[in-house]
Design a protein around this motif. Structure first.
Motif, PDB file in Angstrom:
ATOM      1  N   LEU A  78      27.858  28.729  32.849  1.00  0.00           N
ATOM      2  CA  LEU A  78      26.921  28.319  34.009  1.00  0.00           C
ATOM      3  C   LEU A  78      26.730  26.637  33.487  1.00  0.00           C
ATOM      4  N   GLU A  79      26.127  27.073  32.313  1.00  0.00           N
ATOM      5  CA  GLU A  79      24.908  25.993  31.002  1.00  0.00           C
ATOM      6  C   GLU A  79      26.362  25.443  30.408  1.00  0.00           C
ATOM      7  N   SER A  82      28.551  23.271  33.532  1.00  0.00           N
ATOM      8  CA  SER A  82      27.857  21.917  33.516  1.00  0.00           C
ATOM      9  C   SER A  82      27.654  20.850  31.896  1.00  0.00           C
ATOM     10  N   LEU A  85      31.051  18.775  31.934  1.00  0.00           N
ATOM     11  CA  LEU A  85      31.133  17.791  33.252  1.00  0.00           C
ATOM     12  C   LEU A  85      30.676  16.722  33.050  1.00  0.00           C
ATOM     13  N   ILE A  86      29.112  17.048  31.728  1.00  0.00           N
ATOM     14  CA  ILE A  86      28.197  15.689  31.840  1.00  0.00           C
ATOM     15  C   ILE A  86      29.041  14.888  30.997  1.00  0.00           C
ATOM     16  N   ILE A 228      35.499  21.580  37.066  1.00  0.00           N
ATOM     17  CA  ILE A 228      34.880  22.411  37.656  1.00  0.00           C
ATOM     18  C   ILE A 228      35.147  23.716  37.058  1.00  0.00           C
ATOM     19  N   TYR A 294      31.363  22.839  46.632  1.00  0.00           N
ATOM     20  CA  TYR A 294      31.813  21.963  45.758  1.00  0.00           C
ATOM     21  C   TYR A 294      32.159  20.864  47.161  1.00  0.00           C
TER      22      TYR A 294
END
Length: 305
Positions: A78-79, A82, A85-86, A228, A294
């Motif tokens: 998950l980290e 994220s 994506l950022i 994602i 989502y």
């Protein structure tokens, strides 16, 4: 005779032709997707090492919920997703906007930025492995020459730096693909919209936030979903760069699945197909839940706007 006529009515010539055309795809779907899934579900209830299988009931499932290493990999995944994506989505959007301008050299840079997407993740990850090398790596040498660092930095061995180092490599390999999709969305926006906005006194920044982004909404929604799901499934580059280390800091869900399915000689982990099946099913379930969330959120945003 009536039965024959009934069959002829049900199976018209067009239906038969359609069935014949669909058969190869349906057959491949069954062989490549449905059968392996059924096979996995079966061995979820076995202690299976690829040679011998022993029925153990729900023990694999109970082990899963006690497996701290797996749930740590979920948090790492998950980290990682994220952060990726950022990094990758803004770069892809900005690159697409810049390369959509009518300037010389834009076609060349489109090709250059897209090239990493056609290279194997293992190959470019291996290249970055040598770039990140703390002893004779290109990155440390360059930073040392310009005076930004005075001692060697272990980019892949420091638990505080390794995740962002891995994310940078993943973003480099992926942003070109999303950039092309954003370019397609940009080229569907009429120039007359921007001309009308410029007459009203709009500048480039206002055009981007009030015209470009809203009109690219459908494309952005699809790209985000693809990004994602892909980020949550990534493991190939991480395996080459760190093997999940240091101290499990970059161990992600599907790399753990790979190690269970095929073993890991470096850590002495044996092949555990049965338990690996349960872990893979849970990982797929987690990705499915995130995807549904989502889609629900994106639908609510469509309803609002």
């Amino acid at each position: 005779m009536q039965a024959v006529n009934y069959i002829k009515k049900k199976f018209k010539q067009g239906d038969v032709a359609l069935g014949l055309m669909l058969f190869p795809s349906v057959f491949l779907l069954g062989v490549v997707s449905i059968f392996p899934f059924v096979w996995l579900v079966k061995y979820a209830f076995y202690d299976y090492n690829g040679f011998k299988a022993y029925y153990i009931g729900l023990k694999n499932f109970s082990r899963l919920f006690r497996d701290e290493w797996y749930w740590s990999s979920v948090v790492n995944t998950l980290e990682y997703a994220s952060l990726k994506l950022i990094v990758v989505i803004p770069i892809a959007i900005v690159s697409a906007v810049l390369l959509n301008q009518k300037l010389k050299g834009t076609k060349f840079f489109r090709i250059v930025f897209f090239v990493p997407t056609v290279i194997s993740g293992a190959i470019y990850s291996l290249i970055f492995y040598f770039i990140y090398s703390p002893y004779n790596g290109l990155l440390n040498s360059a930073l040392n020459k310009i005076g930004l660092i005075s001692s060697k930095i272990d980019w892949l061995g420091d638990t505080n730096l390794v995740m962002i180092s891995v994310v940078i490599v993943a973003a480099w390999g992926a942003f070109g693909n999303y950039m092309i999709l954003f370019l397609a969305g940009l080229q569907s926006i009429s120039e007359e919209v921007y001309e009308s906005a410029s007459i009203d006194g709009s500048n480039k920044i206002q055009d981007f936030f009030y015209i470009t982004l809203p009109m690219m909404g459908p494309v952005l929604k699809v790209v985000l979903m693809l990004a994602i799901t892909q980020a949550l499934k990534d493991y190939e580059g991480i395996m080459v760069l760190t093997g999940g280390g240091p101290s499990g800091r970059t161990n992600v869900m599907f790399m753990y699945v790979y190690q269970l399915m095929f073993g890991n000689p470096n850590s002495g982990m044996e092949v555990q197909v049965g338990y690996g099946t349960v872990v893979s099913l849970m990982s797929a379930f987690i990705i499915g839940i995130i995807t549904v969330i989502y889609l629900k959120l994106s639908k609510k945003m469509d309803d609002v706007y």
